[in-house]
Design a protein around this motif. Structure first.
Motif, mmCIF file in Angstrom:
data_model
loop_
_atom_site.group_PDB
_atom_site.id
_atom_site.type_symbol
_atom_site.label_atom_id
_atom_site.label_comp_id
_atom_site.label_asym_id
_atom_site.label_seq_id
_atom_site.Cartn_x
_atom_site.Cartn_y
_atom_site.Cartn_z
ATOM 1 N N LEU A 195 -7.331 -8.596 7.118
ATOM 2 C CA LEU A 195 -7.103 -8.585 5.683
ATOM 3 C C LEU A 195 -5.729 -8.026 5.338
ATOM 4 N N LYS A 196 -5.132 -8.635 4.344
ATOM 5 C CA LYS A 196 -3.853 -8.168 3.815
ATOM 6 C C LYS A 196 -4.049 -7.881 2.333
ATOM 7 N N ILE A 197 -3.683 -6.681 1.904
ATOM 8 C CA ILE A 197 -3.810 -6.307 0.492
ATOM 9 C C ILE A 197 -2.657 -6.918 -0.293
ATOM 10 N N TYR A 198 -2.984 -7.720 -1.297
ATOM 11 C CA TYR A 198 -1.901 -8.232 -2.143
ATOM 12 C C TYR A 198 -1.940 -7.595 -3.537
ATOM 13 N N GLU A 199 -3.009 -6.828 -3.812
ATOM 14 C CA GLU A 199 -3.027 -6.075 -5.065
ATOM 15 C C GLU A 199 -4.012 -4.921 -4.934
ATOM 16 N N LEU A 200 -3.567 -3.729 -5.303
ATOM 17 C CA LEU A 200 -4.449 -2.561 -5.372
ATOM 18 C C LEU A 200 -4.184 -1.876 -6.696
ATOM 19 N N VAL A 201 -5.198 -1.873 -7.555
ATOM 20 C CA VAL A 201 -5.079 -1.272 -8.883
ATOM 21 C C VAL A 201 -5.925 -0.001 -8.923
ATOM 22 N N PRO A 202 -5.293 1.169 -9.099
ATOM 23 C CA PRO A 202 -6.062 2.412 -9.187
ATOM 24 C C PRO A 202 -6.375 2.777 -10.642
ATOM 25 N N ILE A 203 -7.549 3.337 -10.840
ATOM 26 C CA ILE A 203 -7.909 3.962 -12.115
ATOM 27 C C ILE A 203 -8.176 5.432 -11.799
ATOM 28 N N VAL A 253 0.306 5.080 -2.469
ATOM 29 C CA VAL A 253 -0.314 6.000 -1.508
ATOM 30 C C VAL A 253 -1.591 5.414 -0.940
ATOM 31 N N PHE A 254 -2.476 4.939 -1.791
ATOM 32 C CA PHE A 254 -3.750 4.394 -1.318
ATOM 33 C C PHE A 254 -3.547 3.116 -0.500
ATOM 34 N N THR A 255 -2.591 2.295 -0.909
ATOM 35 C CA THR A 255 -2.299 1.083 -0.135
ATOM 36 C C THR A 255 -1.847 1.455 1.268
ATOM 37 N N GLY A 256 -0.967 2.470 1.363
ATOM 38 C CA GLY A 256 -0.494 2.912 2.669
ATOM 39 C C GLY A 256 -1.611 3.436 3.557
ATOM 40 N N MET A 257 -2.636 4.040 2.956
ATOM 41 C CA MET A 257 -3.762 4.565 3.728
ATOM 42 C C MET A 257 -4.633 3.446 4.302
ATOM 43 N N ILE A 258 -4.786 2.375 3.537
ATOM 44 C CA ILE A 258 -5.761 1.338 3.902
ATOM 45 C C ILE A 258 -5.144 0.197 4.697
#
Length: 281
Positions: A195-203, A253-258
């Protein structure tokens, strides 16, 4: 005699060619073995000591995530997990007002680190089915206290007061609750889906923000203390103003972790196969 010399030369030449061919074949063989070992190392599977779940078994997946967070705060190279007890952050521009009028402010952070992700608890998840693109993945969690430290550069003007400072900053985001919404695309390697993340939206929601900026006014400690007191007394207004910039930082930050975990372990290997039996932990 000359014919005999020629024959010896021919035999010697053939022997040397044979030796060279064998040498080259050995080199090629060694290179092939090294490449196969390299590929094998890159195609890693989820370690046996990490609990696997069925696709879509959200309770099991959440429990497995929390176990990994609790047991491996300093990361786990076998699954591409970076340390989470100390997390480096890219330089960030938090505030950048236009230099117009009597009030404007610019604020940048550098050499930043976060402490506290190792105390995170995953409280809910969505998605993680057999088809990861069928719906948005969600990860919900809570961190009692997320400490942020780093250098800052501040420039600005508040009516008659000019500000031009560099120093150290400390922030404490208390009772931080987060929701991560991930959209992914599959990449196929070795007949497996990665899997490749192309969008991570944090709330993100917090109960309190405590901040300290030292040396805001190097020659006037009283003014430095006063301004910090104003920031903390009115933290909610400042948080609402700066939230979009902070969310951009949290997203990174979260993208880098996952993303490294997704890159190293195939999505298919994260879950039990149809003929596998879950191990009780």
């Amino acid at each position: 005699m000359c014919n005999l010399c020629g024959q010896y030369k021919c035999i010697l030449l053939q022997h040397m060619v044979h030796i060279e061919v064998n040498r080259n074949m050995r080199i090629v063989f060694v290179v092939i073995i090294i490449l196969e070992l390299f590929i094998a190392c890159k195609c890693q599977t989820l370690p046996n000591f990490i609990r696997k779940c069925r696709f879509g078994d959200l309770k099991c997946i959440m429990e497995s995530m929390n176990a990994v967070i609790k047991r491996y705060p300093r990361g786990l190279a076998a699954m591409g997990m970076k340390p989470i007890d100390i997390v480096d952050i890219k330089d960030s521009e938090i505030w950048n007002n236009a230099e117009v009028g009597g009030v404007w402010f610019k604020f940048k952070l550098f050499n930043q680190v976060n402490y506290g992700f190792e105390n995170a608890t995953i409280t809910g998840i969505k998605g993680f089915g057999r088809d990861p693109t069928a719906s948005t993945m969600e990860i919900h969690g809570q961190i009692p206290s997320l400490i942020h430290k780093g250098g800052y550069i501040a420039n600005g003007r508040v009516w008659l007061i000019a500000l031009n400072a560099t120093g150290e900053s400390t922030s404490d985001f208390q009772n931080l609750r987060f929701t991560l919404k991930l959209k992914v695309i599959p990449e196929y390697r070795n007949n497996k889906r990665y899997l490749k993340i192309y969008e991570l939206v944090p709330i993100v929601n917090i109960s309190r923000w405590i901040v300290w900026l030292d040396t805001l006014f190097p020659d006037n400690m009283d003014l430095t203390i006063t301004l910090n007191e104003v920031l903390n007394a009115n933290w909610l207004e400042f948080w609402n103003e700066l939230e979009p910039a902070f969310l951009s930082v949290f997203s990174s930050v979260f993208t880098g972790m996952i993303e490294d975990i997704f890159h190293q372990i195939s999505y298919d290997d994260m879950f039990l196969k149809d003929n596998e039996t879950e191990i009780n932990y």
